[in-house]
Design a protein around this motif. Structure first.
Motif, PDB file in Angstrom:
ATOM      1  N   ALA A  15       0.849  -1.197   0.000  1.00 43.43           N
ATOM      2  CA  ALA A  15       0.000   0.000   0.000  1.00 43.43           C
ATOM      3  C   ALA A  15       0.884   1.247   0.000  1.00 43.43           C
ATOM      4  CB  ALA A  15      -0.904   0.006   1.229  1.00 43.43           C
ATOM      5  N   PRO A  16       0.814   2.060  -1.055  1.00 43.50           N
ATOM      6  CA  PRO A  16       1.669   3.243  -1.165  1.00 43.50           C
ATOM      7  C   PRO A  16       1.523   4.164   0.044  1.00 43.50           C
ATOM      8  CG  PRO A  16       0.426   2.905  -3.187  1.00 43.50           C
ATOM      9  CD  PRO A  16      -0.116   1.938  -2.185  1.00 43.50           C
ATOM     10  N   GLY A  17       0.305   4.286   0.557  1.00 39.89           N
ATOM     11  CA  GLY A  17       0.073   5.168   1.692  1.00 39.89           C
ATOM     12  C   GLY A  17       0.876   4.718   2.905  1.00 39.89           C
ATOM     13  N   LEU A  18       0.786   3.449   3.210  1.00 39.13           N
ATOM     14  CA  LEU A  18       1.509   2.910   4.361  1.00 39.13           C
ATOM     15  C   LEU A  18       3.008   3.092   4.172  1.00 39.13           C
ATOM     16  CD1 LEU A  18       1.805   1.438   6.968  1.00 39.13           C
ATOM     17  CD2 LEU A  18       1.423  -0.741   5.788  1.00 39.13           C
ATOM     18  N   LEU A  19       3.473   2.790   2.969  1.00 36.26           N
ATOM     19  CA  LEU A  19       4.896   2.923   2.699  1.00 36.26           C
ATOM     20  C   LEU A  19       5.329   4.372   2.899  1.00 36.26           C
ATOM     21  CD1 LEU A  19       7.536   1.696   1.851  1.00 36.26           C
ATOM     22  CD2 LEU A  19       6.890   1.946  -0.548  1.00 36.26           C
ATOM     23  N   ARG A  20       4.535   5.291   2.381  1.00 38.08           N
ATOM     24  CA  ARG A  20       4.899   6.711   2.516  1.00 38.08           C
ATOM     25  C   ARG A  20       4.994   7.103   3.990  1.00 38.08           C
ATOM     26  NH1 ARG A  20       1.869   9.219  -1.211  1.00 38.08           N
ATOM     27  NH2 ARG A  20       3.648   9.806  -2.512  1.00 38.08           N
ATOM     28  N   ARG A  21       4.065   6.602   4.781  1.00 41.54           N
ATOM     29  CA  ARG A  21       4.109   6.922   6.212  1.00 41.54           C
ATOM     30  C   ARG A  21       5.386   6.346   6.846  1.00 41.54           C
ATOM     31  NH1 ARG A  21      -0.875   4.505   7.890  1.00 41.54           N
ATOM     32  NH2 ARG A  21      -1.510   4.766   5.715  1.00 41.54           N
ATOM     33  N   GLN A  22       5.733   5.141   6.423  1.00 42.25           N
ATOM     34  CA  GLN A  22       6.970   4.537   6.952  1.00 42.25           C
ATOM     35  C   GLN A  22       8.181   5.383   6.584  1.00 42.25           C
ATOM     36  OE1 GLN A  22       7.493   0.436   5.900  1.00 42.25           O
ATOM     37  NE2 GLN A  22       5.810  -0.263   7.222  1.00 42.25           N
ATOM     38  N   LEU A  23       8.179   5.903   5.368  1.00 42.63           N
ATOM     39  CA  LEU A  23       9.315   6.708   4.917  1.00 42.63           C
ATOM     40  C   LEU A  23       9.444   7.983   5.746  1.00 42.63           C
ATOM     41  CD1 LEU A  23       9.126   6.319   1.033  1.00 42.63           C
ATOM     42  CD2 LEU A  23      10.433   4.998   2.700  1.00 42.63           C
ATOM     43  N   THR A  24       8.326   8.604   6.026  1.00 45.53           N
ATOM     44  CA  THR A  24       8.355   9.797   6.882  1.00 45.53           C
ATOM     45  C   THR A  24       8.967   9.450   8.231  1.00 45.53           C
ATOM     46  OG1 THR A  24       6.176  10.172   5.916  1.00 45.53           O
ATOM     47  CG2 THR A  24       6.967  11.787   7.512  1.00 45.53           C
ATOM     48  N   ARG A  25       8.552   8.329   8.739  1.00 45.29           N
ATOM     49  CA  ARG A  25       9.065   7.867  10.035  1.00 45.29           C
ATOM     50  C   ARG A  25      10.578   7.635   9.957  1.00 45.29           C
ATOM     51  NH1 ARG A  25       8.377   7.768  14.634  1.00 45.29           N
ATOM     52  NH2 ARG A  25       8.556   6.099  16.195  1.00 45.29           N
ATOM     53  N   VAL A  26      11.040   7.151   8.829  1.00 47.86           N
ATOM     54  CA  VAL A  26      12.477   6.923   8.649  1.00 47.86           C
ATOM     55  C   VAL A  26      13.229   8.245   8.779  1.00 47.86           C
ATOM     56  CG1 VAL A  26      14.276   6.296   6.994  1.00 47.86           C
ATOM     57  CG2 VAL A  26      12.235   4.879   7.217  1.00 47.86           C
ATOM     58  N   LEU A  27      12.691   9.287   8.152  1.00 50.39           N
ATOM     59  CA  LEU A  27      13.349  10.595   8.211  1.00 50.39           C
ATOM     60  C   LEU A  27      13.386  11.114   9.642  1.00 50.39           C
ATOM     61  CD1 LEU A  27      11.923  12.347   5.019  1.00 50.39           C
ATOM     62  CD2 LEU A  27      14.199  11.375   5.387  1.00 50.39           C
ATOM     63  N   GLU A  28      12.356  10.790  10.423  1.00 51.08           N
ATOM     64  CA  GLU A  28      12.314  11.244  11.808  1.00 51.08           C
ATOM     65  C   GLU A  28      13.298  10.482  12.690  1.00 51.08           C
ATOM     66  OE1 GLU A  28       7.486  11.986  11.493  1.00 51.08           O
ATOM     67  OE2 GLU A  28       8.304  10.559  12.965  1.00 51.08           O
ATOM     68  N   THR A  29      13.308   9.160  12.507  1.00 48.88           N
ATOM     69  CA  THR A  29      14.066   8.318  13.438  1.00 48.88           C
ATOM     70  C   THR A  29      15.468   7.982  12.959  1.00 48.88           C
ATOM     71  OG1 THR A  29      13.220   6.304  12.445  1.00 48.88           O
ATOM     72  CG2 THR A  29      11.944   7.235  14.258  1.00 48.88           C
ATOM     73  N   GLY A  30      15.685   8.058  11.627  1.00 49.27           N
ATOM     74  CA  GLY A  30      17.005   7.733  11.108  1.00 49.27           C
ATOM     75  C   GLY A  30      17.268   6.251  10.957  1.00 49.27           C
ATOM     76  N   VAL A  31      16.238   5.436  11.094  1.00 47.67           N
ATOM     77  CA  VAL A  31      16.378   3.999  10.833  1.00 47.67           C
ATOM     78  C   VAL A  31      15.132   3.459  10.144  1.00 47.67           C
ATOM     79  CG1 VAL A  31      17.975   3.325  12.666  1.00 47.67           C
ATOM     80  CG2 VAL A  31      15.523   3.476  13.134  1.00 47.67           C
ATOM     81  N   ALA A  32      15.317   2.368   9.408  1.00 49.99           N
ATOM     82  CA  ALA A  32      14.180   1.697   8.786  1.00 49.99           C
ATOM     83  C   ALA A  32      14.179   0.237   9.199  1.00 49.99           C
ATOM     84  CB  ALA A  32      14.263   1.800   7.272  1.00 49.99           C
ATOM     85  N   PHE A  33      12.977  -0.332   9.275  1.00 51.63           N
ATOM     86  CA  PHE A  33      12.866  -1.742   9.628  1.00 51.63           C
ATOM     87  C   PHE A  33      12.258  -2.536   8.484  1.00 51.63           C
ATOM     88  CE2 PHE A  33      12.797   0.469  13.684  1.00 51.63           C
ATOM     89  CZ  PHE A  33      13.713  -0.261  14.412  1.00 51.63           C
ATOM     90  N   GLU A  34      12.565  -3.804   8.480  1.00 50.62           N
ATOM     91  CA  GLU A  34      11.895  -4.697   7.550  1.00 50.62           C
ATOM     92  C   GLU A  34      11.607  -5.974   8.307  1.00 50.62           C
ATOM     93  OE1 GLU A  34      14.350  -6.434   4.551  1.00 50.62           O
ATOM     94  OE2 GLU A  34      12.833  -7.999   4.356  1.00 50.62           O
ATOM     95  N   ARG A  35      10.354  -6.395   8.237  1.00 52.54           N
ATOM     96  CA  ARG A  35       9.971  -7.604   8.972  1.00 52.54           C
ATOM     97  C   ARG A  35       9.360  -8.608   8.008  1.00 52.54           C
ATOM     98  NH1 ARG A  35       9.988  -5.401  14.256  1.00 52.54           N
ATOM     99  NH2 ARG A  35       9.977  -3.128  14.140  1.00 52.54           N
TER     100      ARG A  35
END
Lengths: 262, 262
Positions: free
Chosen positions: B177-197
């Motif tokens: 879902a592009p929306g969910l992904l976009r939200r995750q990306l914003t979160r990445v910019l805030e936190t400086g890390v990305a997760f994958e599960r």
DNA sequence: CTGCAGCGTACCGGTGAGCGGAACAACCGT
DNA sequence: ACGGTTGTTCCGCTCACCGGTACGCTGCAG
């Protein structure tokens, strides 16, 4: 890789020849080359070099930068798909890793190509010894530990070729006497390890061990540990390198055989 | 590498085009390809493929084996001379090393190329998680931790291109879902890390952090740690990856700047 | 400012390197 | 023995490649 004694200069009378001549013009430590420099190194006419280089850029084998041309990431990608090196590398990595973790010194993995050594991997920490070797780089066989190991197990052709040619003096400690070198090689076959003491670079010591074919006659690669004069005692690491090399060898033997060219 | 959105199919109406088409016909996990297979993949006439492949062998870009053709060691050597990847790799190695030693999990270094991730390094031990990634291999951006990090810091063009296209479902957990992904990306910019599960491969978890340009706006690479569901807790490694990434970034900043193409 | 030297780029007509269809040879598995 | 797949060779047509020449740009020294 692995065989071939002669490195013939590419024919410049075919497109492909010119192309690889341009690619090969880049040495390990070049970052970017100007068109003029390429012309100088390849001997191609300026106009031709310009055109072919442009084509190479279009095909994503070269990048164009403000400062000239450089080998592109696409080429890196292709190189990593080279079957023999890659599978060797992937299988070897854990063993190199172990070795590094145990010693915290620079660890090398090298294979033979013609009369030279090509380094397939090099791992080290922040405080690693300043060695001139680089992944994908080459060194002569007579003045490096990995080289001596590979030479000791190499075909007669290669060994006589190397021992017959002049042994280039790299440092005051380089072994340039064929007789002495030959004796060292015999010793390598007996002990299963080779040493290098400031023979390629002042201040560097090295131990290496062969990764043998299942038949035990030829070496498909060699592993080494390198450290600086002073704190580093090569002798005290010889069992570790040997162990790593033989473990890797048996893993290679177990896994699908790496096909050899005829 | 790093830019370029389109991967145009090579022109087959020029020698060079045919040559790179042949080279590119090899995928990451191919060891050897028969002439017939090459013909099938490239669409070249049999006779032509035969001739050009022969030329490539002569130029040491291909090897001829009993089972067909394969990318040669010479190509590996060339690839390792590709300036941007190599210098990045050399500078990054010690940090990746540290990370591995601390965690003993698989460590990746990846860069962006077009709308995909290219892995520049992968190090792991004997018991490493069975991940499909390979050095020199590619993965989509939306389903890997490194990909998400790079995507978050990528240019608007690339981000909209990825978010606009269909997000391929790789596992039941893949974010499509592009929306969910976009939200995750914003979160990445805030936190400086990305997760994958388990989004690219069942059973695998991953944390990644960006290696930022000195200007702090774009990511030149990303580092990740990967481990299996069960023993591996991505959250507990986020500070480690972040630290490694920022240390590497400042080292890159200090050292000569990596020239960018215009 | 002028001249010069080194560089990158563009043009263009002649020609031989590259082209690929077709026919052949060496294998398979059946 | 025989269809099918693969690797190899042949050969005449032609178009992609070639590279000498000329031009524009920079930077440096006089």
């Amino acid at each position: 890789m692995t065989s071939g004694t002669s490195s013939s200069p590419p024919h410049l009378d075919t497109v492909l020849g010119k192309a690889v001549a341009l690619l090969r013009a880049f040495h390990v430590d070049d970052t970017a080359l100007s068109l003029a420099e390429l012309v100088r190194r390849t001997g191609l006419p300026k106009a031709t070099a310009h055109r072919v280089a442009g084509d190479l850029v279009e095909h994503r084998l070269l990048d164009r930068t403000r400062h000239g041309y450089r080998l592109s990431g696409g080429l890196f990608e292709l190189g990593m798909r080279a079957a023999p090196e890659r599978s060797l590398l992937e299988l070897a990595m854990p063993f190199l890793q172990d070795l590094y973790e145990r010693t915290h010194e620079t660890v090398h993995l090298g294979v033979q190509d013609g009369v030279e050594v090509v380094y397939v991997a090099k791992i080290g920490g922040h405080r690693q010894a300043r060695s001139p070797s680089r992944t994908g780089g080459r060194m002569p066989m007579h003045c490096t530990a990995i080289g001596k190991v590979l030479l000791a197990y190499a075909s007669d052709d290669v060994r006589t070729a190397v021992l017959g040619s002049e042994l280039e003096r790299r440092t005051p400690h380089t072994v340039v006497a064929p007789g002495l070198l030959r004796r060292q090689l015999t010793r390598v076959l007996e002990t299963g390890v080779a040493f290098e003491r400031e023979e390629s670079t002042p201040g560097l010591l090295c131990v290496a061990a062969p990764v043998l074919d299942p038949d035990g006659r030829t070496a498909v690669a060699a592993i080494s540990i390198t450290g600086p004069v002073g704190r580093f005692r090569p002798e005290s690491h010889q069992t570790a390198v040997r162990a790593a090399a033989t473990s890797l060898a048996s893993t290679l033997g177990r896994r699908g055989r790496t096909a050899r060219q005829p």
